[in-house]
Design a protein around this motif. Structure first.
Motif, PDB file in Angstrom:
ATOM      1  N   UNK A 102      47.605  41.354  31.147  1.00  0.00           N
ATOM      2  CA  UNK A 102      46.514  41.146  30.196  1.00  0.00           C
ATOM      3  C   UNK A 102      47.017  40.484  28.922  1.00  0.00           C
ATOM      4  N   UNK A 103      48.103  41.003  28.362  1.00  0.00           N
ATOM      5  CA  UNK A 103      48.639  40.410  27.134  1.00  0.00           C
ATOM      6  C   UNK A 103      49.149  38.999  27.389  1.00  0.00           C
ATOM      7  N   UNK A 104      49.730  38.768  28.557  1.00  0.00           N
ATOM      8  CA  UNK A 104      50.238  37.429  28.880  1.00  0.00           C
ATOM      9  C   UNK A 104      49.115  36.400  28.863  1.00  0.00           C
ATOM     10  N   UNK A 105      47.983  36.741  29.464  1.00  0.00           N
ATOM     11  CA  UNK A 105      46.855  35.800  29.500  1.00  0.00           C
ATOM     12  C   UNK A 105      46.263  35.628  28.110  1.00  0.00           C
ATOM     13  N   UNK A 106      46.187  36.718  27.343  1.00  0.00           N
ATOM     14  CA  UNK A 106      45.720  36.612  25.965  1.00  0.00           C
ATOM     15  C   UNK A 106      46.633  35.710  25.139  1.00  0.00           C
ATOM     16  N   UNK A 107      47.943  35.776  25.392  1.00  0.00           N
ATOM     17  CA  UNK A 107      48.881  34.917  24.674  1.00  0.00           C
ATOM     18  C   UNK A 107      48.548  33.445  24.915  1.00  0.00           C
ATOM     19  N   UNK A 128      36.113  35.660  41.300  1.00  0.00           N
ATOM     20  CA  UNK A 128      36.895  36.822  41.750  1.00  0.00           C
ATOM     21  C   UNK A 128      37.920  37.287  40.719  1.00  0.00           C
ATOM     22  N   UNK A 129      37.819  36.801  39.485  1.00  0.00           N
ATOM     23  CA  UNK A 129      38.835  37.144  38.495  1.00  0.00           C
ATOM     24  C   UNK A 129      38.726  38.592  38.028  1.00  0.00           C
ATOM     25  N   UNK A 130      39.884  39.180  37.766  1.00  0.00           N
ATOM     26  CA  UNK A 130      39.990  40.446  37.047  1.00  0.00           C
ATOM     27  C   UNK A 130      39.494  40.215  35.617  1.00  0.00           C
ATOM     28  N   UNK A 131      38.984  41.256  34.994  1.00  0.00           N
ATOM     29  CA  UNK A 131      38.495  41.113  33.624  1.00  0.00           C
ATOM     30  C   UNK A 131      39.553  40.527  32.693  1.00  0.00           C
ATOM     31  N   UNK A 132      40.826  40.761  32.980  1.00  0.00           N
ATOM     32  CA  UNK A 132      41.905  40.239  32.133  1.00  0.00           C
ATOM     33  C   UNK A 132      41.945  38.720  32.117  1.00  0.00           C
ATOM     34  N   UNK A 133      41.392  38.092  33.149  1.00  0.00           N
ATOM     35  CA  UNK A 133      41.355  36.631  33.199  1.00  0.00           C
ATOM     36  C   UNK A 133      39.934  36.108  33.024  1.00  0.00           C
ATOM     37  N   UNK A 134      39.081  36.953  32.483  1.00  0.00           N
ATOM     38  CA  UNK A 134      37.720  36.541  32.122  1.00  0.00           C
ATOM     39  C   UNK A 134      37.470  36.735  30.631  1.00  0.00           C
ATOM     40  N   UNK A 135      37.664  37.962  30.167  1.00  0.00           N
ATOM     41  CA  UNK A 135      37.269  38.318  28.803  1.00  0.00           C
ATOM     42  C   UNK A 135      38.013  37.502  27.738  1.00  0.00           C
ATOM     43  N   UNK A 136      39.338  37.270  27.856  1.00  0.00           N
ATOM     44  CA  UNK A 136      39.994  36.445  26.824  1.00  0.00           C
ATOM     45  C   UNK A 136      39.385  35.049  26.708  1.00  0.00           C
ATOM     46  N   UNK A 137      39.020  34.470  27.837  1.00  0.00           N
ATOM     47  CA  UNK A 137      38.400  33.136  27.811  1.00  0.00           C
ATOM     48  C   UNK A 137      36.983  33.212  27.250  1.00  0.00           C
ATOM     49  N   UNK A 138      36.268  34.305  27.535  1.00  0.00           N
ATOM     50  CA  UNK A 138      34.935  34.477  26.973  1.00  0.00           C
ATOM     51  C   UNK A 138      34.989  34.585  25.448  1.00  0.00           C
ATOM     52  N   UNK A 176      42.000  28.523  35.266  1.00  0.00           N
ATOM     53  CA  UNK A 176      42.632  29.851  35.250  1.00  0.00           C
ATOM     54  C   UNK A 176      42.139  30.638  36.454  1.00  0.00           C
ATOM     55  N   UNK A 177      43.066  31.111  37.291  1.00  0.00           N
ATOM     56  CA  UNK A 177      42.653  31.714  38.565  1.00  0.00           C
ATOM     57  C   UNK A 177      43.695  32.710  39.045  1.00  0.00           C
ATOM     58  N   UNK A 178      43.223  33.644  39.841  1.00  0.00           N
ATOM     59  CA  UNK A 178      44.121  34.619  40.440  1.00  0.00           C
ATOM     60  C   UNK A 178      44.733  34.060  41.719  1.00  0.00           C
TER      61      UNK A 178
END
Length: 414
Positions: A102-107, A128-138, A176-178
């Motif tokens: 999560x922190x890595x994607x936020x970085x 199909x993304x986890x919230x960690x790869x959705x919310x930072x972009x939102x 950005x994708x899983x």
């Protein structure tokens, strides 16, 4: 896949390395741990490496010149080198220690994204993304007025690659994708998708939280720009993860956090950032956890990721075949040849939380809920699923125990 894969892996011997697997969750009820997608268990080698650090070398790193500080620094940086080798990075300075995926994607989002994305730019994600790869972009999209597009998931649990190519024609700046879905287990064709994304001029960010622990992953072969993953899902401790980034991209990015160790010089009104990778590692890091992560990498390397993947393929093939025989049970995701060792399902007339509770009474640990992927569950019209996930220490016998446990669920709920 036949049982010789399991025999070659010697799962019985491997299980001896994991003290928690000897636990009984109630008198006479042994633990059957089927929740490794959420977090994996830890071998003694990892536990002991962290304990030894605290017992013999506990000190802060990089700035001290005394014996303990130099030992701690050497162990910390050795872990970085091991991780770089594990994923095929060109240089260890491309490995940034963070708290988790999560922190890595936020970085990436708030350092690269804030600097290089402008109003009206497009970011391409998937359903199909986890919230960690959705919310930072939102969050970033709201701040900078970006446009978010999404690659659809088919009813078979696969990405619609035709639609992916069509969406690339809009020239997104980020894709950005899983690499592997934490719900469906779907293994996406990241290498080909990255090639197409680069042709469209996009920077590629990959969530590798589920893939790096279970598959051989080589960032140079995949040619991804950023890859994020967590130690705790791959036999290591919680509280530490990694952002891999191509050196030239990391060099172009401003620091994410300010404080100690990420600076070269500080004056009252200005500062100069440190060199990579320290530019992104502000403050005292998770030293013991990095050392434990290095021990986990050593453990996985001794076994071999090809063997881990083969063993898990055997398990998921066996599990899907057995679960498909249960009347009223619906599985989600593709067939075993297109997925990792994850089985998410619903049972007719039984809430997933009830399924999980009854299984827990039999010592079987599974996950119930939306698994931090609410939009994906909405896509399938589901409030929740039950998820069983497998790793290198699981056996076919544990799959059989899961099936027997589900028979008890059916009996209780009629």
């Amino acid at each position: 896949m036949n049982t010789t894969i399991t025999e070659r892996l010697d799962v019985i011997q491997i299980r001896e390395d994991f003290p928690i697997l000897k636990r009984e969750v109630a008198p006479g009820v042994p633990l059957v741990y089927l929740d490794s997608t959420a977090t994996s268990q830890k071998p003694l080698a990892v536990i002991r490496a962290m304990s030894e650090y605290y017992e013999r070398s506990n000190a802060n790193i990089h700035r001290g010149v005394h014996t303990l500080a130099e030992e701690a620094t050497a162990q910390y940086e050795a872990a970085r080198e091991k991780i770089a080798g594990f994923i095929g990075a060109r240089k260890s300075r491309e490995i940034i220690f963070v708290r988790n995926t999560t922190e890595a994607i936020n970085l990436v989002t708030f350092s690269w994204g804030r600097k290089f994305l402008q109003r009206g730019d497009r970011v391409l994600l998937t359903e199909m993304e986890h919230h960690s790869n959705l919310v930072p972009w939102q969050i970033l999209a709201q701040e900078k007025e970006l446009l978010l597009d999404f690659v659809p998931v088919t009813q078979a649990g696969l990405l619609d690659l035709q639609e992916f190519e069509r969406l690339l024609s809009h020239k997104p700046k980020i894709v950005a994708m899983t690499q592997m879905s934490n719900v469906l287990g779907t293994i996406n064709p990241i290498k080909e998708m990255t090639r197409l994304a680069h042709q469209a001029g996009a920077v590629v960010v990959v969530d590798g939280a589920q893939s790096v622990p279970h598959l051989p992953v080589n960032v140079q072969d995949l040619d991804v720009d950023f890859l994020a993953f967590s130690a705790h899902k791959m036999l290591g401790p919680t509280g530490i993860g990694v952002l891999f980034g191509k050196e030239e991209l990391l060099e172009s990015m401003p620091p994410f956090l300010g404080g100690g160790d990420m600076i070269k010089k500080v004056h009252l009104r200005r500062f100069s950032p440190n060199d990579l990778p320290h530019k992104f590692e502000a403050g005292t890091p998770a030293i013991a956890e990095a050392i434990g992560f290095g021990a986990a990498i050593d453990y996985l390397n001794r076994i071999g990721m090809e063997r881990v993947a083969a063993h898990e393929h055997d398990l998921i093939s066996y599990a899907l075949e057995a679960l498909n025989e249960i009347e009223g049970l619906t599985l989600y995701g593709p067939s075993a040849d297109q997925k990792g060792a994850v089985a998410s399902f619903t049972m007719r007339g039984v809430h997933p939380h009830d399924v999980s509770q009854i299984l827990d009474s039999q010592g079987i640990a599974v996950r119930a809920g939306h698994h931090c992927a609410m939009p994906l569950h909405e896509k399938f019209g589901l409030p929740a699923t039950t998820r069983a996930s497998f790793y290198l220490y699981n056996t076919r016998q544990e799959v059989d125990q899961l099936v027997r446990g589900l028979a008890k669920v059916k009996k209780i709920f009629g």
